[in-house]
Design an enzyme around this catalytic site. Structure first.
Site, PDB file in Angstrom:
ATOM      1  N   ASP A  33       0.799  -1.235   0.148  1.00  0.00           N
ATOM      2  CA  ASP A  33       0.059   0.017  -0.038  1.00  0.00           C
ATOM      3  C   ASP A  33       0.927   1.443   0.196  1.00  0.00           C
ATOM      4  OD1 ASP A  33      -2.143   1.988   0.892  1.00  0.00           O
ATOM      5  OD2 ASP A  33      -3.371   0.472   1.167  1.00  0.00           O
ATOM      6  N   LEU A  35      -0.106   4.043   0.987  1.00  0.00           N
ATOM      7  CA  LEU A  35      -0.920   4.903   2.283  1.00  0.00           C
ATOM      8  C   LEU A  35      -1.487   6.218   1.724  1.00  0.00           C
ATOM      9  CD1 LEU A  35       1.583   4.084   5.034  1.00  0.00           C
ATOM     10  CD2 LEU A  35      -0.565   2.821   4.537  1.00  0.00           C
ATOM     11  N   THR A  37      -4.266   6.775   0.674  1.00  0.00           N
ATOM     12  CA  THR A  37      -5.506   6.908   1.219  1.00  0.00           C
ATOM     13  C   THR A  37      -5.978   5.841   2.282  1.00  0.00           C
ATOM     14  OG1 THR A  37      -6.616   5.532  -0.415  1.00  0.00           O
ATOM     15  CG2 THR A  37      -6.727   7.839  -0.770  1.00  0.00           C
ATOM     16  N   PHE A  74      -6.721  -4.286  -4.720  1.00  0.00           N
ATOM     17  CA  PHE A  74      -7.891  -3.163  -3.908  1.00  0.00           C
ATOM     18  C   PHE A  74      -7.356  -1.738  -4.315  1.00  0.00           C
ATOM     19  CE2 PHE A  74      -8.302  -6.898  -1.377  1.00  0.00           C
ATOM     20  CZ  PHE A  74      -9.765  -7.434  -1.463  1.00  0.00           C
ATOM     21  N   TYR A 142     -13.656   6.693 -13.873  1.00  0.00           N
ATOM     22  CA  TYR A 142     -13.302   5.712 -12.855  1.00  0.00           C
ATOM     23  C   TYR A 142     -13.823   4.414 -13.384  1.00  0.00           C
ATOM     24  CZ  TYR A 142     -14.284   2.740  -8.820  1.00  0.00           C
ATOM     25  OH  TYR A 142     -14.334   1.988  -7.934  1.00  0.00           O
ATOM     26  N   GLN A 207     -26.355  16.209   3.379  1.00  0.00           N
ATOM     27  CA  GLN A 207     -27.101  16.629   2.363  1.00  0.00           C
ATOM     28  C   GLN A 207     -27.578  15.343   1.329  1.00  0.00           C
ATOM     29  OE1 GLN A 207     -23.820  18.812   0.339  1.00  0.00           O
ATOM     30  NE2 GLN A 207     -25.672  20.589   0.239  1.00  0.00           N
TER      31      GLN A 207
END
Length: 326
Positions: A33, A35, A37, A74, A142, A207
């Protein structure tokens, strides 16, 4: 049988839950990772390699140092709105990074790959319940990057014999009931943690984007699946790659939809607090209903979500957010 598994993005929300499940099953896990996120504190008991998939030489060193039986992937940039504004970054991270990973696997002789895909590959739904035969037509970078990787995996199966499974999530939610890991994004864009944050903070209002949809209460309906159920699907997908060649894809959802208002009501019941919210205009590209058919995952993988009740899912998230570990 015990396996050594590389979990890319194992410091993130779903990845950390995956690592915990693999460890409970007795597997040897290494986390990779960057890192950006993810959270170092989410990596509990597994070896952590702090590296980026765009760093091909570092990937080569990782595969030289370990002999892996399977790779779970992931790592991705995953904000739809950001992908619209920064498409190059998304193609670089999600496509180029994955190609680097696949090439490192090929050189090391690793032939089993589980890919974290998304419902965004389908674009605007043409049916209220989406199965694997639904056309794939992503409407944002995305979703396009994830679909592009799925295509690469199909080609890799033909060219190199790579055995892969792409798992298309709808809305991951909840947290491990054992505690210690949960959902923590900056910025946070997911409804359940945002509703919980509104319940916890009297100065913050949730919201609600659009209250005039063609649904029973006027708000969007989405399919929420518990993160531990997703981890279970990945274990079953890994087992599939041990016995079946080719590239496979499955939709993962709870099989039932819940509206925004129903999620708000659930957070209120579980927390015993009011969830302050305000109505806001619709967001472009939000379909009224988005629910997965997981029939194929049930029939082929033997996967059935254990968390079917919305309050049960929300309760695990609420327990995490009341005292987050990171």
């Amino acid at each position: 049988m015990t396996a050594r598994i590389l979990v890319c993005g194992g410091a993130g929300y779903i990845g950390a839950h995956m690592v915990r499940r693999l460890q409970l099953d007795g597997h040897d896990v290494v986390v990779l990772d960057n890192l950006s996120t993810g959270h170092r504190a989410a990596v509990q008991g597994a070896g952590l390699v702090e590296a980026d998939l765009l760093d091909a030489p570092e990937l080569a060193r990782v595969f030289d140092a370990h002999r892996f039986d399977c790779v779970m992937h992931f790592s991705a940039r995953s904000l739809v709105g950001e992908s619209m504004a920064r498409p190059y970054e998304y193609y670089r991270a999600n496509v180029t990074g994955t190609l680097n990973l696949l090439e490192a696997m090929q050189r090391a002789g690793v032939q089993r790959f589980i890919f974290s895909s998304t419902a965004a590959v389908f674009g605007t739904p043409r049916a209220p319940v989406i199965d694997e035969t639904h056309p794939t037509a992503p409407i944002n970078p995305y979703g396009a990057t994830k679909l592009m990787v799925e295509r690469v995996l199909a080609d890799a199966a033909t060219a190199h014999g790579l055995r892969s499974v792409s798992l298309r999530y709808f809305n991951a939610a909840g947290a491990s009931p054992q505690g210690g890991i949960g959902e923590s994004h900056v910025p946070e864009t997911h409804l359940v943690p945002l509703a919980i944050a509104a319940a916890l903070d009297t100065g913050r209002r949730l919201q609600v984007f659009g209250t005039d949809y063609d649904t029973p209460d006027g708000t969007c309906i989405r399919d929420y699946v518990h993160v531990d159920d997703l981890a279970d699907a990945h274990v079953r997908a890994m087992d599939l790659t041990a016995r079946e060649p080719g590239a496979h894809a499955f939709n993962l959802g709870n099989g039932a939809g819940f509206s925004v208002r129903e999620v708000i009501a659930s957070v209120g019941r579980v927390s015993g607090r009011e969830v302050p919210f305000e109505e806001a205009p619709r967001r472009a590209g939000d379909p009224p209903v988005l629910v997965a058919s997981s029939t194929r995952a049930r029939d082929v993988l033997g996967w059935t979500p254990q968390y079917r009740d919305l309050d049960a899912i929300v309760r695990t998230a609420w327990d995490w957010h009341r005292a987050p570990a990171y």
